[in-house]
Design an enzyme around this catalytic site. Structure first.
Site, mmCIF file in Angstrom:
data_model
loop_
_atom_site.group_PDB
_atom_site.id
_atom_site.type_symbol
_atom_site.label_atom_id
_atom_site.label_comp_id
_atom_site.label_asym_id
_atom_site.label_seq_id
_atom_site.Cartn_x
_atom_site.Cartn_y
_atom_site.Cartn_z
ATOM 1 N N ASP A 98 0.864 -1.168 0.000
ATOM 2 C CA ASP A 98 0.000 0.000 0.000
ATOM 3 C C ASP A 98 0.904 1.222 0.000
ATOM 4 O O ASP A 98 1.847 1.299 0.797
ATOM 5 C CB ASP A 98 -0.869 -0.013 1.277
ATOM 6 C CG ASP A 98 -2.272 0.476 1.020
ATOM 7 O OD1 ASP A 98 -2.404 1.572 0.446
ATOM 8 O OD2 ASP A 98 -3.226 -0.224 1.405
ATOM 9 N N ASP A 199 -3.075 4.597 -2.293
ATOM 10 C CA ASP A 199 -4.160 5.151 -1.501
ATOM 11 C C ASP A 199 -4.594 6.516 -2.036
ATOM 12 O O ASP A 199 -3.747 7.370 -2.314
ATOM 13 C CB ASP A 199 -3.653 5.295 -0.059
ATOM 14 C CG ASP A 199 -4.755 5.583 0.934
ATOM 15 O OD1 ASP A 199 -5.634 4.716 1.084
ATOM 16 O OD2 ASP A 199 -4.742 6.660 1.560
ATOM 17 N N GLU A 256 -6.268 3.781 -5.927
ATOM 18 C CA GLU A 256 -7.585 3.964 -5.310
ATOM 19 C C GLU A 256 -8.079 5.340 -5.747
ATOM 20 O O GLU A 256 -7.440 6.347 -5.462
ATOM 21 C CB GLU A 256 -7.486 3.907 -3.785
ATOM 22 C CG GLU A 256 -8.865 3.873 -3.148
ATOM 23 C CD GLU A 256 -8.872 4.312 -1.695
ATOM 24 O OE1 GLU A 256 -9.797 3.927 -0.976
ATOM 25 O OE2 GLU A 256 -7.958 5.039 -1.281
ATOM 26 N N HIS A 329 -11.022 -3.311 3.209
ATOM 27 C CA HIS A 329 -10.972 -2.995 4.641
ATOM 28 C C HIS A 329 -11.828 -1.790 5.019
ATOM 29 O O HIS A 329 -11.882 -1.424 6.187
ATOM 30 C CB HIS A 329 -9.512 -2.743 5.035
ATOM 31 C CG HIS A 329 -8.954 -1.532 4.332
ATOM 32 N ND1 HIS A 329 -8.739 -1.501 2.970
ATOM 33 C CD2 HIS A 329 -8.625 -0.304 4.788
ATOM 34 C CE1 HIS A 329 -8.281 -0.304 2.633
ATOM 35 N NE2 HIS A 329 -8.198 0.443 3.707
ATOM 36 N N ASP A 330 -12.434 -1.127 4.033
ATOM 37 C CA ASP A 330 -13.304 0.023 4.320
ATOM 38 C C ASP A 330 -14.775 -0.307 4.097
ATOM 39 O O ASP A 330 -15.634 0.544 4.332
ATOM 40 C CB ASP A 330 -12.973 1.195 3.386
ATOM 41 C CG ASP A 330 -11.596 1.791 3.598
ATOM 42 O OD1 ASP A 330 -11.081 1.717 4.723
ATOM 43 O OD2 ASP A 330 -11.037 2.331 2.616
HETATM 44 O O1 ISL Z 1 -14.365 3.985 3.027
HETATM 45 C C1 ISL Z 1 -14.629 5.127 2.844
HETATM 46 C C2 ISL Z 1 -15.617 5.796 3.664
HETATM 47 O O2 ISL Z 1 -15.965 4.953 4.701
HETATM 48 C C3 ISL Z 1 -13.953 5.887 1.799
HETATM 49 O O3 ISL Z 1 -14.449 7.169 1.677
HETATM 50 C C4 ISL Z 1 -12.460 5.901 2.087
HETATM 51 O O4 ISL Z 1 -12.211 6.602 3.240
HETATM 52 C C5 ISL Z 1 -11.733 6.550 0.981
HETATM 53 O O5 ISL Z 1 -11.990 5.815 -0.124
HETATM 54 C C6 ISL Z 1 -10.228 6.583 1.223
HETATM 55 O O6 ISL Z 1 -9.745 5.393 1.771
HETATM 56 C C7 ISL Z 1 -8.370 5.211 1.902
HETATM 57 O O7 ISL Z 1 -7.693 6.307 2.496
HETATM 58 C C8 ISL Z 1 -7.995 6.590 3.854
HETATM 59 C C9 ISL Z 1 -7.981 5.351 4.737
HETATM 60 O O8 ISL Z 1 -8.575 5.651 5.970
HETATM 61 C C10 ISL Z 1 -8.713 4.176 4.111
HETATM 62 O O9 ISL Z 1 -8.600 3.040 4.905
HETATM 63 C C11 ISL Z 1 -8.112 3.983 2.755
HETATM 64 O O10 ISL Z 1 -8.618 2.853 2.093
HETATM 65 C C12 ISL Z 1 -6.988 7.603 4.330
HETATM 66 O O11 ISL Z 1 -5.691 7.121 4.087
#
Ligand code: ISL
Ligand code: CA
Length: 559
Positions: A98, A199, A256, A329-330
């Site tokens: 990542d 990310d 992402e 994971h989100d």
């Molecule tokens: O999962 C989301 C909302 O609940 C998304 O909006 C997510 O936060 C967004 O896609 C960004 O995610 C990524 O960056 C974030 C981190 O917290 C997430 O785990 C990661 O996947 C900040 O680094």
């Protein structure tokens, strides 16, 4: 047909904190991953994406990095990493890291320097602005609530943070920042890693002008993600990254890209744009959101899901590459979200969802535990939760304003919160699901005694065995990787039906998203009745006229 290994791969995402704990401190770690590599090899996946493993104060579980060249203490040492990488490679498994470079942790050395004074050499590594009328420079709001600006006493200025205040945004317009990031990436590539998941890479290039954005009814802040997505220089910066780093290695790269449109995706992931291999788009993750966003109990709108998935399938074809995912994971567990996690239908609906996704064109991603049909847990009290997004939500809606009841908000968190995906991996039916000999950092889902890897490996009819078969089929048949896609019966409320075609071969993929028997539309039944065999399905004896509850079957129409 332009072959590439990353098009033919199936990627498995590990959330290291929840995967396998080797030393009993309740936190998953690198040695734990190494111990479980044979499990992944048996499953048949070819690439592992590791959520962040770098040194971090863990305000956002590793997505706030304080040292890109060191391993998070809880996860082990750099030697553990090297050992894991080597052990993976020995098994023919690739490792994708990542890359979190939209922001760092506020404890990163660059930021500690940057905040000291306006003339510090690192000042320009971040985005600093003067107050406007004694307030934040703009009305932008952060992803996890509140303003996207934080004031610091040292210099009387605000810095930008699109996520929590402990995640200050890097200033990508500064060439020194880009060089520092690129040389760090190169350092990892030299170590032999096989790619990057980047990310929020769509958010790195900020607007030229910092000004207030229009507010919706009753809104205090304008959501920054809408303002910064696909900014003016993002493609230029990714092309530079490609030229300076990515093109020197044979990598899998996936960005992402929240807020990405088809037109933008063709640039990020175009076959001839020299940026990335593919992006994660999130449009389909919003089909059960409402005007207030994801925090709702709204159910799935299947015709809308079909429309969105099909748009991405057809419009990128021949031009750019798709990534395919239901879980990460989100996101909540897919079987609980769009399947049915009751005892009766859990296994069958998990297989249906897997088929629907894995028979599409693109690179599929399996999130740890998805291959077991792991489900959302139920959280009764916010003290059971860990995720900063959930904690902020609860504080805003319950503790501080009383706008919603505790029960309501806990129900929504149990349905949509990010911790639903983060409960520990369920390995076996021993204490704590075999994840740890200590106390897990987030409670194990109590259903581990029923749902776990050990029992599913033994059961020929399990979700695990089904995933294994799907993954193997993709290696066997080019049509699954490269065939072109066509949606049938777009309006049907319950059935997701599409074909794949490659030269003379043709597949018909049928998925029933409902818990009732569904008669196939006439034209489809006619096709199905002339099938030349079943590729895969979740019922013993499929019938060409109807689908049972959550049934899926993939027919060869021509082979
Ligand atoms: O999962 C989301 C909302 O609940 C998304 O909006 C997510 O936060 C967004 O896609 C960004 O995610 C990524 O960056 C974030 C981190 O917290 C997430 O785990 C990661 O996947 C900040 O680094
Ligand atoms: Ca541990």
């Amino acid at each position: 047909m332009d072959r590439a290994w990353w098009k033919e791969a199936v990627v498995y995402q590990i959330y290291p904190r929840s995967f396998m704990d080797s030393n009993g401190d309740g936190i998953g770690d690198l040695k734990g991953i190494t111990q479980r590599l044979d499990y992944l090899k048996d499953l048949g996946i070819s690439v592992i994406w590791l959520s962040p493993i770098y040194r971090s104060p863990n305000k956002d579980n590793g997505y706030d990095i304080s040292d890109y060249h060191a391993i998070m203490e809880e996860f082990g040492t750099m030697d553990d990493f090297d050992e894991m990488l080597q052990a993976a490679h020995e098994r023919g498994l690739k490792i994708v890291l990542d890359l979190v470079v939209n922001h760092t942790s506020s404890e990163h050395r660059w930021f500690l320097e940057s905040r000291k004074s306006k003339d510090n050499p690192y000042r320009n590594y971040y985005i600093w602005k003067d107050p406007v009328d004694g307030h934040e420079p703009t009305n932008w709001g952060a992803f996890f609530g509140g303003s996207a600006w934080e004031y610091t006493e040292e210099t009387g200025q605000y810095y930008l943070h699109q996520f929590v205040p402990e995640q200050p945004d890097l200033n990508w317009d500064n060439p020194a920042v880009r060089d520092a990031v690129f040389s760090m990436m190169d350092w990892w590539c030299q170590k032999g890693i096989d790619g990057f998941r980047m990310d929020v890479i769509s958010l790195i290039s900020k607007p030229e002008v910092y000004e207030d954005a229009p507010l919706g009814e009753g809104e205090r802040y304008a959501f920054c993600g809408d303002i910064t997505a696909n900014g003016p220089h993002v493609h230029e910066y990714l092309q530079e990254m490609n030229q300076k780093v990515l093109s020197h290695y044979d990598l899998l790269t996936v960005g992402e890209a929240s807020g990405v449109t088809i037109e933008e995706a063709k640039k990020y992931a175009g076959f001839d744009t020299q940026e990335l291999n593919m992006v994660f788009q999130f449009e389909h993750m919003d089909v059960d959101s409402d005007e207030n966003g994801k925090w709702t109990l709204k159910s799935l709108d299947l015709p809308l899901l079909k429309k969105i998935m099909s748009k991405w399938q057809t419009e990128l074809e021949g031009k750019a590459w798709n990534s395919l995912f239901w879980d990460n994971h989100d996101q909540p567990r897919i079987v609980s979200r769009w399947g049915n996690d009751s005892e009766e239908y859990r296994s069958i609906s998990a297989k249906m969802l897997a088929t629907c996704l894995h028979m599409m064109e693109g690179t599929p991603y399996v999130y740890q535990g998805e291959e077991l049909g792991m489900t959302n847990p139920v959280f009764h009290d916010i003290s059971e939760c860990d995720d900063i997004e959930e904690i902020n939500l609860y504080r805003n809606l319950v503790t501080e304003t009383g706008a919603r009841t505790k029960e309501d908000v806990m129900a929504i968190i149990s349905r949509k919160g990010r911790d639903t995906a983060r409960t520990p991996m369920q390995w076996d039916d021993s204490a704590n699901a075999g994840f740890t000999s200590g106390k897990p950092w987030l409670a194990v889902n109590p259903n581990y005694t029923q749902i776990n890897a050990a029992s599913e490996i033994r059961d020929p009819d399990s979700v695990y065995q089904y995933y294994k078969k799907l993954i193997a089929l993709r290696k066997e048949h080019d049509i699954i990787v490269y065939g072109s896609y066509e949606l049938l019966a777009p309006e049907d409320e319950n059935l997701f039906i599409y074909t794949r075609t490659l030269e003379k071969q043709k597949l018909l993929s049928l998925c029933n998203f409902s818990g009732e028997k569904q008669i196939l539309p006439e034209g489809v039944a006619a096709l199905a009745s002339e099938n030349q065999g079943v590729l895969i399905g979740n019922y013993d004896t499929p019938d060409a006229e109807y689908l049972g509850p959550y049934e899926t079957v993939v027919y060869w129409l021509q082979r």
